[in-house]
Design an enzyme around this catalytic site. Structure first.
Site, PDB file in Angstrom:
ATOM      1  N   ASN A 212       0.870  -1.181   0.000  1.00  0.00           N
ATOM      2  CA  ASN A 212       0.000   0.000   0.000  1.00  0.00           C
ATOM      3  C   ASN A 212       0.901   1.223   0.000  1.00  0.00           C
ATOM      4  O   ASN A 212       1.477   1.580   1.016  1.00  0.00           O
ATOM      5  CB  ASN A 212      -0.890  -0.023   1.254  1.00  0.00           C
ATOM      6  CG  ASN A 212      -1.744   1.225   1.372  1.00  0.00           C
ATOM      7  OD1 ASN A 212      -1.859   2.001   0.419  1.00  0.00           O
ATOM      8  ND2 ASN A 212      -2.340   1.420   2.543  1.00  0.00           N
TER       9      ASN A 212
ATOM     10  N   LYS B  51       0.131   4.230  -0.325  1.00  0.00           N
ATOM     11  CA  LYS B  51      -0.530   5.425   0.253  1.00  0.00           C
ATOM     12  C   LYS B  51      -0.265   6.641  -0.645  1.00  0.00           C
ATOM     13  O   LYS B  51      -0.192   6.503  -1.857  1.00  0.00           O
ATOM     14  CB  LYS B  51      -0.071   5.665   1.691  1.00  0.00           C
ATOM     15  CG  LYS B  51      -0.178   4.409   2.547  1.00  0.00           C
ATOM     16  CD  LYS B  51      -0.034   4.659   4.003  1.00  0.00           C
ATOM     17  CE  LYS B  51       0.039   3.328   4.739  1.00  0.00           C
ATOM     18  NZ  LYS B  51      -0.051   3.442   6.173  1.00  0.00           N
TER      19      LYS B  51
ATOM     20  N   HIS C 283      -9.535   0.908   4.573  1.00  0.00           N
ATOM     21  CA  HIS C 283      -8.265   1.071   5.299  1.00  0.00           C
ATOM     22  C   HIS C 283      -8.511   1.954   6.524  1.00  0.00           C
ATOM     23  O   HIS C 283      -9.327   2.881   6.470  1.00  0.00           O
ATOM     24  CB  HIS C 283      -7.213   1.700   4.372  1.00  0.00           C
ATOM     25  CG  HIS C 283      -5.853   1.669   4.970  1.00  0.00           C
ATOM     26  ND1 HIS C 283      -5.427   2.609   5.882  1.00  0.00           N
ATOM     27  CD2 HIS C 283      -4.832   0.788   4.819  1.00  0.00           C
ATOM     28  CE1 HIS C 283      -4.191   2.309   6.258  1.00  0.00           C
ATOM     29  NE2 HIS C 283      -3.804   1.217   5.629  1.00  0.00           N
TER      30      HIS C 283
ATOM     31  N   GLU D 242      -6.973   4.343   7.722  1.00  0.00           N
ATOM     32  CA  GLU D 242      -6.806   5.791   7.478  1.00  0.00           C
ATOM     33  C   GLU D 242      -8.054   6.373   6.821  1.00  0.00           C
ATOM     34  O   GLU D 242      -8.398   7.535   7.056  1.00  0.00           O
ATOM     35  CB  GLU D 242      -5.549   6.027   6.628  1.00  0.00           C
ATOM     36  CG  GLU D 242      -4.290   5.811   7.466  1.00  0.00           C
ATOM     37  CD  GLU D 242      -3.083   5.316   6.688  1.00  0.00           C
ATOM     38  OE1 GLU D 242      -3.058   5.432   5.457  1.00  0.00           O
ATOM     39  OE2 GLU D 242      -2.156   4.787   7.341  1.00  0.00           O
TER      40      GLU D 242
ATOM     41  N   GLU E  21      -5.648  -5.468  10.301  1.00  0.00           N
ATOM     42  CA  GLU E  21      -4.611  -4.470  10.536  1.00  0.00           C
ATOM     43  C   GLU E  21      -4.902  -3.718  11.838  1.00  0.00           C
ATOM     44  O   GLU E  21      -5.679  -2.752  11.833  1.00  0.00           O
ATOM     45  CB  GLU E  21      -4.597  -3.444   9.392  1.00  0.00           C
ATOM     46  CG  GLU E  21      -4.311  -4.018   8.042  1.00  0.00           C
ATOM     47  CD  GLU E  21      -3.719  -2.967   7.119  1.00  0.00           C
ATOM     48  OE1 GLU E  21      -2.591  -3.158   6.680  1.00  0.00           O
ATOM     49  OE2 GLU E  21      -4.383  -1.936   6.886  1.00  0.00           O
TER      50      GLU E  21
ATOM     51  N   GLY F 253       2.081   1.874  10.705  1.00  0.00           N
ATOM     52  CA  GLY F 253       3.000   3.006  10.583  1.00  0.00           C
ATOM     53  C   GLY F 253       3.668   3.390  11.890  1.00  0.00           C
ATOM     54  O   GLY F 253       4.277   4.451  11.995  1.00  0.00           O
TER      55      GLY F 253
ATOM     56  N   SER G 265       3.116  -2.560  10.268  1.00  0.00           N
ATOM     57  CA  SER G 265       4.573  -2.542  10.462  1.00  0.00           C
ATOM     58  C   SER G 265       5.256  -3.856  10.104  1.00  0.00           C
ATOM     59  O   SER G 265       6.224  -4.261  10.762  1.00  0.00           O
ATOM     60  CB  SER G 265       4.918  -2.117  11.900  1.00  0.00           C
ATOM     61  OG  SER G 265       4.456  -0.799  12.139  1.00  0.00           O
TER      62      SER G 265
HETATM   63  C1  PEP Z   1      -0.943  -0.138   5.878  1.00  0.00           C
HETATM   64  O1  PEP Z   1      -0.933   1.010   5.463  1.00  0.00           O
HETATM   65  O2  PEP Z   1      -1.859  -0.891   5.539  1.00  0.00           O
HETATM   66  C2  PEP Z   1       0.136  -0.569   6.759  1.00  0.00           C
HETATM   67  C3  PEP Z   1       0.067  -1.753   7.281  1.00  0.00           C
HETATM   68  O3  PEP Z   1       1.168   0.319   6.958  1.00  0.00           O
HETATM   69  P1  PEP Z   1       2.587  -0.010   7.661  1.00  0.00           P
HETATM   70  O4  PEP Z   1       3.086  -1.292   7.053  1.00  0.00           O
HETATM   71  O5  PEP Z   1       3.443   1.165   7.331  1.00  0.00           O
HETATM   72  O6  PEP Z   1       2.324  -0.176   9.119  1.00  0.00           O
END
Ligand code: PEP
Length: 254
Positions: free
Chosen positions: A9, A11, A98, A100, A170, A176, A216
């Site tokens: 992703n 972003k 997601h 976000e 997630e 992040g 992460s």
């Molecule tokens: C994500 O944006 O779905 C995500 C898991 O980000 P990160 O791997 O940076 O934690």
């Protein structure tokens, strides 16, 4: 056998030139180094879907995905992109819900159910995200909250439709933040999600749904996370922006 998927992703990151460089590095490394039947999905910003897709060409292992779509098909919705448009561009995957989007754009379970429907109606695959914020994890109600998210946005689907969905668990506190769920925490939640899918749709169908872990994931922790029986790959944010790191994560799926 469930599909194994590692989705990146991106972003809202990278210029077009940087996106092209990342894509060409990934194509080279994946072609040379990745074996087995893992699928790779590059979820790019909307403006880069077409150029990245052109670059990927007919590489069977790599697909391109969008990070969101509208709950409408067409019309006066300035700034939006519909699943019908993505279908017309031959983009097979769409991230839906997601954290976000839930957090910054007020997307809720009812809206996300509509988006899932639009994606499926176009014959595309939604990567439906669920996961609890930190305060819910600390309260200990994460199983309930995540199960409710899944039920609200997916349980109206027929068994046939559900089989086309990919779920990404997630935990918001791990996205992040550099703070990954332990392999055990990930496995527990994936098993909980699968148990509820089984209760509604039966064991056979529940066993066929791909459930990704996100939060992460990096080259150092991917192997342990992916070794869990109910973890079928990852949705990767930050680490998907670096070709070497992302390819090591893909290879960790074995
Ligand atoms: C994500 O944006 O779905 C995500 C898991 O980000 P990160 O791997 O940076 O934690």
């Amino acid at each position: 056998m469930r599909s194994k998927i590692v989705a990146g992703n991106w972003k809202m990151n990278k210029t077009l030139e940087e996106a092209k460089t990342l894509t060409s590095e990934l194509i080279g490394m994946i072609t040379d180094e990745v074996k087995g039947n893992v699928k790779v999905v590059l979820c790019t910003p909307f403006p880069y879907l077409h150029p990245v897709k052109q670059q990927v060409g007919n590489q069977a292992r790599i697909s391109v995905g969008a990070q969101n779509c509208s709950e409408h098909d067409w019309g006066a919705y300035t700034g939006e992109t519909s699943a019908a448009m993505l279908k017309s561009m031959d983009i097979p995957y769409v991230i839906v819900g997601h954290s976000e989007r839930r957090q910054y754009f007020g997307e809720n379970g009812v809206l996300l159910a509509k988006k899932v429907d639009k994606v499926l109606a176009q014959g595309l695959t939604p990567i439906f995200c669920c996961g609890e914020p930190l305060e819910i994890r600390e309260k200990g109600t994460h199983e309930q909250v995540v199960t409710d998210q899944v039920k609200k946005s997916l349980f109206h689907l027929s068994a046939e439709a559900l089989q086309k969905v990919v779920i990404a668990y997630e935990p918001v506190w791990a996205i992040g933040t550099g703070k990954t769920a332990t392999a055990q925490q990930a496995q527990e939640m994936h098993a909980v999600i699968r148990k509820h899918l089984s209760a509604k749709y039966g064991q056979t169908i529940a066993n066929e749904i791909t459930i990704l872990y996100g939060g992460s994931v990096n080259a150092a922790n991917a192997k342990e996370l992916f070794a869990n029986p109910d973890v079928d790959g990852g949705l990767v944010g930050g680490a998907s922006l670096k070709s070497r790191e992302f390819v090591e994560i893909i290879k960790a799926i074995g």
